[in-house]
Design a protein around this motif. Structure first.
Motif, PDB file in Angstrom:
ATOM      1  N   PHE A  46     -16.170  -3.702  -2.738  1.00 22.29           N
ATOM      2  CA  PHE A  46     -15.128  -4.695  -2.467  1.00 22.29           C
ATOM      3  C   PHE A  46     -14.606  -5.137  -4.195  1.00 22.29           C
ATOM      4  N   LEU A  47     -13.625  -5.262  -4.677  1.00 25.28           N
ATOM      5  CA  LEU A  47     -13.598  -5.844  -6.328  1.00 25.28           C
ATOM      6  C   LEU A  47     -12.084  -6.379  -5.907  1.00 25.28           C
ATOM      7  N   TRP A  71     -13.390  -1.610   4.550  1.00 25.03           N
ATOM      8  CA  TRP A  71     -13.228  -1.149   2.862  1.00 25.03           C
ATOM      9  C   TRP A  71     -12.555   0.107   2.177  1.00 25.03           C
ATOM     10  N   ASN A  72     -11.995   0.751   3.052  1.00 25.38           N
ATOM     11  CA  ASN A  72     -11.394   2.071   2.526  1.00 25.38           C
ATOM     12  C   ASN A  72     -11.236   1.952   1.472  1.00 25.38           C
ATOM     13  N   CYS A 135     -20.563  -7.559  -1.838  1.00 24.77           N
ATOM     14  CA  CYS A 135     -19.209  -6.055  -1.952  1.00 24.77           C
ATOM     15  C   CYS A 135     -19.608  -5.095  -0.822  1.00 24.77           C
ATOM     16  N   MET A 136     -20.243  -4.723   0.243  1.00 22.38           N
ATOM     17  CA  MET A 136     -20.140  -3.694   1.072  1.00 22.38           C
ATOM     18  C   MET A 136     -20.782  -4.126   2.628  1.00 22.38           C
ATOM     19  N   ALA A 137     -19.394  -3.605   3.130  1.00 24.95           N
ATOM     20  CA  ALA A 137     -20.614  -3.862   4.623  1.00 24.95           C
ATOM     21  C   ALA A 137     -21.421  -2.509   5.002  1.00 24.95           C
ATOM     22  N   HIS A 148     -29.950   0.547   2.173  1.00 23.84           N
ATOM     23  CA  HIS A 148     -29.691   0.372   0.895  1.00 23.84           C
ATOM     24  C   HIS A 148     -28.734  -0.899   0.841  1.00 23.84           C
ATOM     25  N   PHE A 149     -30.202  -1.872   1.007  1.00 20.19           N
ATOM     26  CA  PHE A 149     -29.758  -3.236   0.977  1.00 20.19           C
ATOM     27  C   PHE A 149     -30.432  -3.721  -0.416  1.00 20.19           C
TER      28      PHE A 149
END
Length: 252
Positions: A46-47, A71-72, A135-137, A148-149
């Motif tokens: 996510f940016l 978020w594709n 920044c990621m789900a 990877h948290f």
């Protein structure tokens, strides 16, 4: 140089800052076509993008959510080609998505973007920045239990620092909710006085519980902490409404 011609330069500048922050990011986590088995449930990165009229904004407000469920960034079947292309694509997805959300008026209930639309109506959308704490789900939800948290947390902090430095918001609203409040405090430790007391103020005297709304400084910026806008609590809804009244109105 006109404001319109400076807008692509601003987007290019932000993209360059993202690339520097992500220089050591494990890009194998971003390939949706052939993802690593241990990363296949991760969302895209996510940016936030530069709002279309950001350069002329009279006031800048950043709203920070938690993480976006889905978020594709890459299209179905599209392979990861380069980090440069990926960053550009993610920013483009963000710009289109947020513009669509701000233009909608048909969402019932307590959707997150009902709140962003309310802030836009109150203070204008030119300087409104939609960001996320993480920044990621993972599995369309919180990445906290993901293998990877640690990496996600590390880069989330770096990217937020980039966004704050670039956008220079006067106000930041942390609307990520209580589940990730600890990470917000890790990212942005509270300023304290000589006795060690956290600097800030609540609105208890106005009938708003501290748990629902709190103001604190981040450098010279005024920050607010509220529950996630999806909260069904009447107290949370009242706090959101009260906060809207504290925000600056649209410039005349």
């Amino acid at each position: 140089m006109t404001m319109h011609s400076r807008q692509p330069a601003a987007s290019s500048d932000l993209a360059s800052r993202y690339l520097r922050a992500l220089a050591d990011f494990d890009t194998e986590l971003l390939d949706r076509h052939a993802p690593r088995a241990d990363a296949k449930e991760l969302s895209g990165l996510f940016l936030p993008s530069v709002p279309p009229n950001w350069l002329g904004a009279r006031q800048r407000i950043m709203i920070v959510g938690c993480e976006t469920r889905q978020w594709n960034v890459l299209q179905t079947g599209e392979r990861f080609s380069s980090l440069e292309h990926y960053v550009e694509q993610s920013m483009s997805v963000h710009q289109a998505y947020f513009a669509q959300q701000l233009s909608r008026s048909d969402i019932k209930g307590r959707a997150f973007h009902n709140f962003t639309r309310a802030v836009a109506q109150r203070s204008g959308s030119d300087g409104l920045i939609y960001a996320n704490l993480l920044c990621m789900a993972w599995k369309q939800g919180s990445p906290v239990r993901c293998d990877h948290f640690d990496q996600i947390k590390h880069y989330s902090k770096l990217l937020l620092d980039v966004q704050i430095a670039f956008f220079q918001p006067e106000i930041i609203i942390f609307a990520n909710g209580s589940a990730t409040a600890g990470y917000r405090r890790d990212f942005f430790p509270l300023a304290r006085d000589e006795q060690g007391k956290a600097l800030g103020c609540d609105y208890v005297d106005d009938g708003v519980p501290n748990a629902q709304l709190w103001q604190f400084p981040l450098g010279h910026r005024k920050c607010y902490r509220i529950q996630h806008p999806s909260s069904r609590s009447p107290a949370a809804a009242s706090a959101r409404q009260f906060l809207l009244g504290l925000l600056p109105g649209k410039p005349e």
